[in-house]
Design a protein around this motif. Structure first.
Motif, mmCIF file in Angstrom:
data_model
loop_
_atom_site.group_PDB
_atom_site.id
_atom_site.type_symbol
_atom_site.label_atom_id
_atom_site.label_comp_id
_atom_site.label_asym_id
_atom_site.label_seq_id
_atom_site.Cartn_x
_atom_site.Cartn_y
_atom_site.Cartn_z
ATOM 1 N N LEU A 104 -12.997 -16.816 48.386
ATOM 2 C CA LEU A 104 -13.215 -18.220 48.047
ATOM 3 C C LEU A 104 -14.537 -18.401 47.303
ATOM 4 C CD1 LEU A 104 -12.219 -21.124 48.210
ATOM 5 C CD2 LEU A 104 -13.318 -21.324 50.453
ATOM 6 N N SER A 105 -15.539 -17.607 47.638
ATOM 7 C CA SER A 105 -16.817 -17.726 46.940
ATOM 8 C C SER A 105 -16.673 -17.364 45.461
ATOM 9 C CB SER A 105 -17.884 -16.847 47.608
ATOM 10 O OG SER A 105 -17.497 -15.490 47.609
ATOM 11 N N ASP A 106 -15.821 -16.374 45.145
ATOM 12 C CA ASP A 106 -15.550 -16.049 43.745
ATOM 13 C C ASP A 106 -14.938 -17.257 43.028
ATOM 14 O OD1 ASP A 106 -16.377 -13.459 44.234
ATOM 15 O OD2 ASP A 106 -14.353 -12.624 44.358
ATOM 16 N N ILE A 107 -13.999 -17.908 43.707
ATOM 17 C CA ILE A 107 -13.317 -19.072 43.127
ATOM 18 C C ILE A 107 -14.297 -20.215 42.915
ATOM 19 C CG2 ILE A 107 -11.523 -20.806 43.514
ATOM 20 C CD1 ILE A 107 -10.045 -18.630 45.184
ATOM 21 N N PHE A 108 -15.116 -20.491 43.928
ATOM 22 C CA PHE A 108 -16.093 -21.577 43.820
ATOM 23 C C PHE A 108 -17.049 -21.350 42.647
ATOM 24 C CE2 PHE A 108 -15.989 -23.107 48.523
ATOM 25 C CZ PHE A 108 -14.887 -23.887 48.232
ATOM 26 N N LEU A 109 -17.490 -20.113 42.464
ATOM 27 C CA LEU A 109 -18.418 -19.804 41.380
ATOM 28 C C LEU A 109 -17.820 -20.184 40.029
ATOM 29 C CD1 LEU A 109 -21.123 -18.468 40.547
ATOM 30 C CD2 LEU A 109 -19.861 -16.319 40.340
#
Length: 313
Positions: A104-109
Protein backbone atom coordinates in the motif's frame (compact mmCIF):
# COMPACT_ATOMS: atom_id res chain seq x y z
CA UNK A 1 -19.40 13.76 -23.68
CA UNK A 2 -22.06 13.36 -20.99
CA UNK A 3 -21.60 12.60 -17.31
CA UNK A 4 -23.31 9.25 -17.80
CA UNK A 5 -20.61 8.27 -20.29
CA UNK A 6 -17.91 9.05 -17.74
CA UNK A 7 -19.74 6.96 -15.12
CA UNK A 8 -20.01 4.04 -17.54
CA UNK A 9 -16.24 4.05 -18.09
CA UNK A 10 -15.48 3.33 -14.44
CA UNK A 11 -13.45 0.16 -14.10
CA UNK A 12 -16.01 -1.56 -11.87
CA UNK A 13 -18.70 -0.97 -14.52
CA UNK A 14 -16.90 -2.40 -17.55
CA UNK A 15 -14.72 -5.06 -15.92
CA UNK A 16 -17.56 -7.55 -15.23
CA UNK A 17 -18.69 -7.25 -18.86
CA UNK A 18 -15.26 -7.96 -20.38
CA UNK A 19 -13.60 -9.95 -17.59
CA UNK A 20 -12.68 -12.84 -19.90
CA UNK A 21 -10.77 -10.56 -22.24
CA UNK A 22 -8.68 -8.48 -19.87
CA UNK A 23 -6.09 -8.78 -17.09
CA UNK A 24 -7.20 -10.33 -13.80
CA UNK A 25 -8.03 -7.60 -11.28
CA UNK A 26 -9.50 -7.03 -7.83
CA UNK A 27 -11.52 -4.01 -6.69
CA UNK A 28 -11.55 -2.65 -3.14
CA UNK A 29 -13.80 0.15 -1.84
CA UNK A 30 -11.70 3.18 -0.95
CA UNK A 31 -12.44 4.30 2.65
CA UNK A 32 -13.17 7.98 3.16
CA UNK A 33 -10.18 8.44 5.48
CA UNK A 34 -7.90 7.12 2.73
CA UNK A 35 -9.47 9.52 0.20
CA UNK A 36 -8.92 12.37 2.67
CA UNK A 37 -5.29 11.34 3.04
CA UNK A 38 -4.73 11.23 -0.71
CA UNK A 39 -6.12 14.75 -1.06
CA UNK A 40 -4.34 16.15 1.99
CA UNK A 41 -1.45 18.51 1.26
CA UNK A 42 0.50 17.25 4.26
CA UNK A 43 1.98 13.78 3.94
CA UNK A 44 3.61 13.46 7.35
CA UNK A 45 2.61 14.10 10.97
CA UNK A 46 5.28 15.81 13.07
CA UNK A 47 5.53 15.46 16.84
CA UNK A 48 8.03 17.64 18.73
CA UNK A 49 9.19 17.83 22.29
CA UNK A 50 12.25 19.43 23.83
CA UNK A 51 14.63 16.61 22.97
CA UNK A 52 13.25 14.60 20.04
CA UNK A 53 11.44 14.99 16.76
CA UNK A 54 9.50 12.03 15.39
CA UNK A 55 8.01 11.68 11.96
CA UNK A 56 5.07 9.35 11.40
CA UNK A 57 2.74 8.69 8.50
CA UNK A 58 -0.97 7.95 9.01
CA UNK A 59 -1.84 4.28 9.31
CA UNK A 60 -4.80 2.34 7.93
CA UNK A 61 -4.35 -1.14 9.43
CA UNK A 62 -7.62 -2.70 8.26
CA UNK A 63 -7.36 -1.34 4.74
CA UNK A 64 -3.65 -2.19 4.57
CA UNK A 65 -4.46 -5.79 5.45
CA UNK A 66 -7.12 -6.02 2.71
CA UNK A 67 -4.78 -4.53 0.13
CA UNK A 68 -1.93 -6.88 1.05
CA UNK A 69 -4.26 -9.88 0.86
CA UNK A 70 -5.43 -8.79 -2.59
CA UNK A 71 -1.88 -8.18 -3.83
CA UNK A 72 -0.84 -11.65 -2.68
CA UNK A 73 -3.87 -13.16 -4.43
CA UNK A 74 -2.71 -11.50 -7.65
CA UNK A 75 0.80 -12.93 -7.45
CA UNK A 76 2.59 -10.41 -5.23
CA UNK A 77 2.82 -7.37 -7.49
CA UNK A 78 0.16 -5.21 -9.11
CA UNK A 79 -0.61 -2.19 -11.30
CA UNK A 80 -2.82 0.28 -9.35
CA UNK A 81 -5.51 2.67 -10.52
CA UNK A 82 -8.68 4.37 -9.33
CA UNK A 83 -12.12 4.30 -10.95
CA UNK A 84 -10.72 5.75 -14.19
CA UNK A 85 -7.07 6.71 -14.06
CA UNK A 86 -3.71 5.15 -13.31
CA UNK A 87 -0.86 7.31 -11.95
CA UNK A 88 1.08 7.18 -15.23
CA UNK A 89 2.31 10.73 -14.65
CA UNK A 90 4.02 9.73 -11.38
CA UNK A 91 6.36 6.88 -12.33
CA UNK A 92 9.28 9.31 -11.92
CA UNK A 93 8.94 9.08 -8.15
CA UNK A 94 9.26 5.30 -7.92
CA UNK A 95 12.79 3.98 -7.36
CA UNK A 96 12.52 1.75 -10.44
CA UNK A 97 10.52 4.31 -12.49
CA UNK A 98 7.75 1.73 -12.73
CA UNK A 99 4.10 1.53 -11.70
CA UNK A 100 4.67 -1.95 -10.29
CA UNK A 101 3.59 -2.01 -6.62
CA UNK A 102 3.98 -4.61 -3.88
CA UNK A 103 2.46 -2.74 -0.93
CA UNK A 104 0.00 0.00 0.00
CA UNK A 105 2.89 2.38 0.67
CA UNK A 106 4.05 1.89 -2.94
CA UNK A 107 0.54 2.77 -4.12
CA UNK A 108 0.28 5.82 -1.87
CA UNK A 109 3.61 7.15 -3.14
CA UNK A 110 2.34 7.06 -6.72
CA UNK A 111 -1.19 8.28 -5.99
CA UNK A 112 -0.14 11.27 -3.91
CA UNK A 113 2.26 12.33 -6.69
CA UNK A 114 -0.22 12.06 -9.54
CA UNK A 115 -2.31 14.81 -11.12
CA UNK A 116 -4.33 12.11 -12.89
CA UNK A 117 -5.40 10.60 -9.56
CA UNK A 118 -6.26 14.03 -8.15
CA UNK A 119 -8.42 14.67 -11.23
CA UNK A 120 -10.33 11.43 -10.59
CA UNK A 121 -10.98 12.42 -6.98
CA UNK A 122 -11.89 16.06 -7.50
CA UNK A 123 -13.00 16.80 -11.09
CA UNK A 124 -14.11 13.64 -12.93
CA UNK A 125 -16.87 15.50 -14.81
CA UNK A 126 -14.93 18.67 -15.58
CA UNK A 127 -15.19 18.51 -19.40
CA UNK A 128 -18.72 17.12 -19.66
CA UNK A 129 -21.21 19.00 -21.80
CA UNK A 130 -24.13 18.61 -19.35
CA UNK A 131 -22.67 20.75 -16.56
CA UNK A 132 -26.13 21.96 -15.53
CA UNK A 133 -27.12 18.47 -14.40
CA UNK A 134 -26.15 17.26 -10.90
CA UNK A 135 -22.96 15.23 -10.62
CA UNK A 136 -23.59 11.50 -10.16
CA UNK A 137 -22.55 10.05 -6.81
CA UNK A 138 -19.23 8.23 -7.15
CA UNK A 139 -18.11 5.39 -4.90
CA UNK A 140 -14.36 5.51 -5.18
CA UNK A 141 -12.46 2.26 -5.54
CA UNK A 142 -8.88 1.04 -5.55
CA UNK A 143 -8.30 -1.20 -8.55
CA UNK A 144 -5.46 -3.72 -8.32
CA UNK A 145 -4.48 -5.33 -11.62
CA UNK A 146 -2.19 -8.34 -11.78
CA UNK A 147 1.24 -7.10 -12.85
CA UNK A 148 2.03 -7.96 -16.46
CA UNK A 149 5.08 -6.91 -18.44
CA UNK A 150 3.52 -5.16 -21.41
CA UNK A 151 5.75 -4.02 -24.26
CA UNK A 152 4.70 -0.44 -25.12
CA UNK A 153 4.91 -1.22 -28.84
CA UNK A 154 2.02 -3.65 -28.42
CA UNK A 155 -0.46 -1.09 -27.05
CA UNK A 156 -3.08 0.62 -29.21
CA UNK A 157 -5.95 3.05 -28.59
CA UNK A 158 -9.20 2.50 -30.48
CA UNK A 159 -11.96 5.04 -31.10
CA UNK A 160 -15.58 3.93 -31.47
CA UNK A 161 -18.38 6.14 -32.75
CA UNK A 162 -21.95 4.89 -33.05
CA UNK A 163 -20.64 1.37 -32.33
CA UNK A 164 -18.29 1.54 -35.32
CA UNK A 165 -14.52 1.33 -34.97
CA UNK A 166 -13.36 4.46 -36.78
CA UNK A 167 -9.71 4.89 -35.75
CA UNK A 168 -6.74 3.10 -34.19
CA UNK A 169 -3.63 4.86 -32.87
CA UNK A 170 -0.32 3.57 -31.60
CA UNK A 171 -0.53 4.15 -27.83
CA UNK A 172 3.13 5.04 -27.26
CA UNK A 173 3.28 7.38 -30.24
CA UNK A 174 6.49 9.05 -29.04
CA UNK A 175 8.52 6.01 -30.13
CA UNK A 176 9.13 4.22 -33.42
CA UNK A 177 8.46 0.46 -33.39
CA UNK A 178 9.61 -1.25 -36.58
CA UNK A 179 7.38 -4.29 -36.05
CA UNK A 180 4.23 -2.15 -36.36
CA UNK A 181 5.36 -0.91 -39.77
CA UNK A 182 6.11 -4.47 -40.89
CA UNK A 183 2.90 -5.95 -39.47
CA UNK A 184 0.47 -3.10 -40.13
CA UNK A 185 -2.19 -5.25 -41.82
CA UNK A 186 -2.26 -8.18 -39.31
CA UNK A 187 -2.17 -5.78 -36.34
CA UNK A 188 -5.10 -3.76 -37.68
CA UNK A 189 -7.05 -6.90 -38.61
CA UNK A 190 -6.50 -8.52 -35.21
CA UNK A 191 -7.86 -5.43 -33.45
CA UNK A 192 -10.87 -5.24 -35.78
CA UNK A 193 -11.65 -8.92 -35.18
CA UNK A 194 -11.35 -8.47 -31.43
CA UNK A 195 -13.69 -5.50 -31.54
CA UNK A 196 -16.35 -7.20 -33.65
CA UNK A 197 -16.25 -10.46 -31.66
CA UNK A 198 -16.02 -9.17 -28.09
CA UNK A 199 -16.58 -5.41 -27.74
CA UNK A 200 -19.05 -4.17 -30.34
CA UNK A 201 -22.61 -3.75 -28.97
CA UNK A 202 -21.56 -5.12 -25.56
CA UNK A 203 -20.66 -1.82 -23.90
CA UNK A 204 -23.20 0.54 -22.34
CA UNK A 205 -22.48 3.41 -24.75
CA UNK A 206 -22.17 3.56 -28.52
CA UNK A 207 -19.39 6.19 -28.42
CA UNK A 208 -16.28 5.24 -26.42
CA UNK A 209 -12.53 4.67 -26.53
CA UNK A 210 -10.81 1.42 -25.63
CA UNK A 211 -7.16 0.44 -25.22
CA UNK A 212 -5.85 -2.97 -26.26
CA UNK A 213 -2.63 -4.94 -26.11
CA UNK A 214 -1.55 -7.35 -28.85
CA UNK A 215 0.85 -9.95 -27.45
CA UNK A 216 3.66 -11.82 -29.20
CA UNK A 217 1.27 -14.62 -30.18
CA UNK A 218 -1.08 -12.15 -31.86
CA UNK A 219 -3.78 -12.38 -29.16
CA UNK A 220 -5.52 -9.11 -28.29
CA UNK A 221 -6.39 -8.13 -24.72
CA UNK A 222 -8.60 -5.32 -23.47
CA UNK A 223 -6.66 -2.94 -21.21
CA UNK A 224 -8.99 -0.01 -20.51
CA UNK A 225 -12.12 1.88 -21.54
CA UNK A 226 -12.39 5.67 -21.71
CA UNK A 227 -15.02 8.29 -22.55
CA UNK A 228 -15.28 9.49 -26.15
CA UNK A 229 -14.27 13.10 -25.56
CA UNK A 230 -11.43 15.51 -24.99
CA UNK A 231 -10.74 14.23 -21.48
CA UNK A 232 -9.22 11.23 -23.30
CA UNK A 233 -5.94 11.71 -25.18
CA UNK A 234 -6.58 11.39 -28.94
CA UNK A 235 -2.88 10.55 -29.54
CA UNK A 236 -2.12 10.64 -33.31
CA UNK A 237 -5.57 11.96 -34.18
CA UNK A 238 -7.33 15.20 -33.28
CA UNK A 239 -10.75 15.31 -31.66
CA UNK A 240 -11.90 17.49 -34.54
CA UNK A 241 -11.10 14.61 -36.92
CA UNK A 242 -12.72 12.03 -34.67
CA UNK A 243 -15.98 13.95 -34.29
CA UNK A 244 -16.28 15.39 -37.82
CA UNK A 245 -18.12 12.35 -39.17
CA UNK A 246 -16.72 9.92 -41.72
CA UNK A 247 -13.78 11.93 -43.04
CA UNK A 248 -11.14 9.71 -41.42
CA UNK A 249 -11.67 6.65 -43.57
CA UNK A 250 -13.55 7.95 -46.60
CA UNK A 251 -10.85 6.54 -48.91
CA UNK A 252 -10.56 3.12 -47.27
CA UNK A 253 -12.54 0.33 -45.70
CA UNK A 254 -12.21 -0.16 -41.97
CA UNK A 255 -10.70 2.19 -39.38
CA UNK A 256 -7.95 4.71 -39.97
CA UNK A 257 -4.72 3.33 -38.49
CA UNK A 258 -1.90 5.67 -37.46
CA UNK A 259 1.50 4.94 -35.97
CA UNK A 260 4.94 6.53 -35.82
CA UNK A 261 6.53 5.66 -39.15
CA UNK A 262 10.19 6.54 -38.58
CA UNK A 263 12.67 7.55 -35.90
CA UNK A 264 12.65 11.07 -37.38
CA UNK A 265 9.18 11.64 -35.92
CA UNK A 266 9.98 10.35 -32.41
CA UNK A 267 8.88 12.84 -29.74
CA UNK A 268 9.48 13.36 -26.02
CA UNK A 269 7.04 11.57 -23.73
CA UNK A 270 4.07 13.80 -22.76
CA UNK A 271 4.57 12.68 -19.15
CA UNK A 272 7.94 14.47 -19.04
CA UNK A 273 6.05 17.64 -18.11
CA UNK A 274 5.04 15.99 -14.84
CA UNK A 275 8.53 15.06 -13.73
CA UNK A 276 10.19 16.34 -10.61
CA UNK A 277 12.78 19.12 -10.18
CA UNK A 278 16.44 18.11 -9.87
CA UNK A 279 16.60 18.78 -6.11
CA UNK A 280 13.92 16.19 -5.48
CA UNK A 281 15.60 13.69 -7.78
CA UNK A 282 18.67 14.05 -5.54
CA UNK A 283 16.49 13.40 -2.49
CA UNK A 284 14.78 10.32 -3.92
CA UNK A 285 18.04 8.73 -5.12
CA UNK A 286 20.10 9.66 -2.06
CA UNK A 287 22.65 11.52 -4.19
CA UNK A 288 22.68 14.48 -1.84
CA UNK A 289 22.42 13.46 1.82
CA UNK A 290 22.64 17.06 3.05
CA UNK A 291 19.56 18.06 1.06
CA UNK A 292 17.69 15.14 2.59
CA UNK A 293 18.71 16.22 6.10
CA UNK A 294 17.58 19.79 5.38
CA UNK A 295 14.31 18.50 3.97
CA UNK A 296 13.56 16.49 7.12
CA UNK A 297 14.20 19.56 9.28
CA UNK A 298 11.37 21.48 7.62
CA UNK A 299 8.53 22.41 10.03
CA UNK A 300 5.98 20.88 7.68
CA UNK A 301 6.07 18.51 4.76
CA UNK A 302 3.99 19.00 1.62
CA UNK A 303 2.90 16.43 -0.89
CA UNK A 304 5.26 16.08 -3.83
CA UNK A 305 2.12 16.39 -5.98
CA UNK A 306 2.55 20.16 -5.82
CA UNK A 307 5.87 19.94 -7.63
CA UNK A 308 4.44 18.57 -10.84
CA UNK A 309 4.91 20.95 -13.72
CA UNK A 310 1.71 20.76 -15.73
CA UNK A 311 -2.03 20.94 -15.23
CA UNK A 312 -2.77 18.67 -18.19
CA UNK A 313 -4.89 15.61 -17.43
Amino acid sequence: MKKEQVVNCQFSVWYPIFKKHTIKSLILPLPQNVIDYLLDDGTLVWSDDETTTTVTAPEFPEFTSKVLEAINALGGSIFPKLNWSAPRDANWIALNSSLQCCSLSDIFLLFKSSDFITHDLTQPFLQCSDQDSPDPVINYELVLRKWSELIPGGEFRCFVKENKLIAISQRDYTQYYQHILKQEEPVCQAIQDFFSQHIQYNFLDEDFVFDVYRDSQGRVWLIDLNPFGEVTDSLLFSWEELTSGGELNQHQEGPAFRYTTSEVTVQPSPCLSYRIPRDFVDLSTGEDAYKLIDFLKLPSCHSLHHYTCSDDV
